[in-house]
Design a protein around this motif. Structure first.
Motif, short mmCIF file in Angstrom:
data_model
loop_
_atom_site.label_atom_id
_atom_site.label_comp_id
_atom_site.label_asym_id
_atom_site.label_seq_id
_atom_site.Cartn_x
_atom_site.Cartn_y
_atom_site.Cartn_z
N ARG A 1 -40.78 -87.73 -12.47
CA ARG A 1 -39.72 -88.19 -13.37
C ARG A 1 -40.26 -88.27 -14.80
O ARG A 1 -41.25 -88.95 -15.05
CB ARG A 1 -39.19 -89.56 -12.96
CG ARG A 1 -37.98 -90.02 -13.80
CD ARG A 1 -37.66 -91.48 -13.55
NE ARG A 1 -37.28 -91.72 -12.17
CZ ARG A 1 -36.05 -91.63 -11.69
NH1 ARG A 1 -35.05 -91.28 -12.50
NH2 ARG A 1 -35.79 -91.88 -10.43
N THR B 1 -43.65 -90.35 -13.74
CA THR B 1 -44.86 -89.57 -13.52
C THR B 1 -44.57 -88.12 -13.93
O THR B 1 -43.41 -87.67 -13.85
CB THR B 1 -45.33 -89.57 -12.05
OG1 THR B 1 -44.40 -88.82 -11.25
CG2 THR B 1 -45.46 -90.97 -11.49
N ASP C 1 -39.98 -95.34 -11.86
CA ASP C 1 -41.35 -94.83 -11.85
C ASP C 1 -41.38 -93.52 -12.62
O ASP C 1 -40.70 -92.56 -12.25
CB ASP C 1 -41.84 -94.57 -10.42
CG ASP C 1 -41.94 -95.83 -9.59
OD1 ASP C 1 -42.08 -96.92 -10.17
OD2 ASP C 1 -41.89 -95.71 -8.35
N HIS D 1 -44.62 -97.54 -16.08
CA HIS D 1 -43.33 -98.23 -16.01
C HIS D 1 -43.01 -98.81 -17.39
O HIS D 1 -43.92 -99.17 -18.13
CB HIS D 1 -43.35 -99.36 -14.98
CG HIS D 1 -43.74 -98.91 -13.62
ND1 HIS D 1 -45.05 -98.93 -13.18
CD2 HIS D 1 -43.01 -98.42 -12.60
CE1 HIS D 1 -45.09 -98.47 -11.94
NE2 HIS D 1 -43.87 -98.15 -11.56
N LEU E 1 -48.67 -92.31 -13.93
CA LEU E 1 -47.71 -93.30 -13.46
C LEU E 1 -47.59 -94.44 -14.47
O LEU E 1 -48.57 -95.10 -14.80
CB LEU E 1 -48.15 -93.85 -12.10
CG LEU E 1 -47.28 -94.97 -11.52
CD1 LEU E 1 -45.84 -94.49 -11.28
CD2 LEU E 1 -47.89 -95.50 -10.23
#
Length: 231
Positions: A181, A177, A175, A161, A159
């Motif tokens: 995504r 991951t 987000d 950003h 995770l």
């Protein structure tokens, strides 16, 4: 943490046992005065006429004939089997930048293991060089100068950003991951691309022809990630 086996003030070349395309190996040999082999990568260096400054690994792929050509004090046997030879090397090298070749193919499992090491050793700046791509872990902030409409892929290892300028599809507010995504097949929309990330978990993947700019940008990046707790 133990002292590194090799410490240099300039970038070094690290060669693994996989394929190292000659078109990319020759310029790296010319650029890097210090050359390190990850175990059986010594064969690639010797075939290219370069005597390794160090060979690091569990040595299960280093042939007796190759080992006989290398001074014994340059061969560093690390017997533990909890890490790959790439990890054994990267954690024992202190340099501003490592160019790694022979780690991205042809086996997918070997490639995935190498990408995991890039993330795990986030304090080591390293670019993996393959036949088509150059891959590096993004630092907290990086700025690159590239042609417009160039393929610019980003792949999260967890995770993470980010914020961006100069990409066709901006990163802000998303987000990222591996399971939900990724940022593959993005492209540049301006000549200057600026990226910021909140964790050492995003890989930058560029066409290998733009390796020099990726190297310049990594060396110029103002901040780096701290070492992780693992030794």
């Amino acid at each position: 943490m133990n002292a590194p086996i090799l410490r240099r003030a300039e970038p070094i070349l690290l060669v693994g046992g996989g394929d190292s395309p000659e078109a990319h190996l020759a310029p790296l040999l010319a650029r890097c005065e210090t050359r390190v082999a990850a175990d059986g990568g010594a064969a690639t260096l010797l075939r290219a006429g370069a005597l390794p400054d160090a060979v690091i690994g569990d040595l299960d792929s280093l042939s007796e004939s190759d080992r006989a050509q290398i001074p014994a004090e340059r061969v560093h046997h690390i017997a533990e089997q909890d890490s790959t030879d790439f990890d054994k090397c990267l954690r024992n090298i202190a340099a501003p930048l490592v160019f790694g070749t022979g780690f991205l193919g042809p086996r997918v499992d070997h490639q995935l293991a190498a990408l995991t090491v890039l993330t795990m050793r986030a304090d080591r700046r390293c670019i993996l060089v393959g036949e088509e791509d150059a891959i590096a872990l993004a630092p907290p902030h990086i700025t690159l100068t590239l042609p417009v409409r160039l393929r610019f892929s980003l792949y999260p290892m967890g995770l993470v950003h980010g914020e961006s300028t100069g990409l066709r599809w901006p990163l802000g507010g998303l987000d990222f991951t591996p399971a939900q995504r990724a940022g593959t097949s993005n492209e540049t929309s301006a000549e200057t691309v600026s990226l910021r990330f909140d964790a050492p978990l995003m890989l930058i993947i560029l066409p290998v022809s733009h390796l020099p700019e990726l190297a310049r940008a990594l060396l110029s990046a103002p901040d780096g990630w701290p070492a992780r707790a693992r030794g």
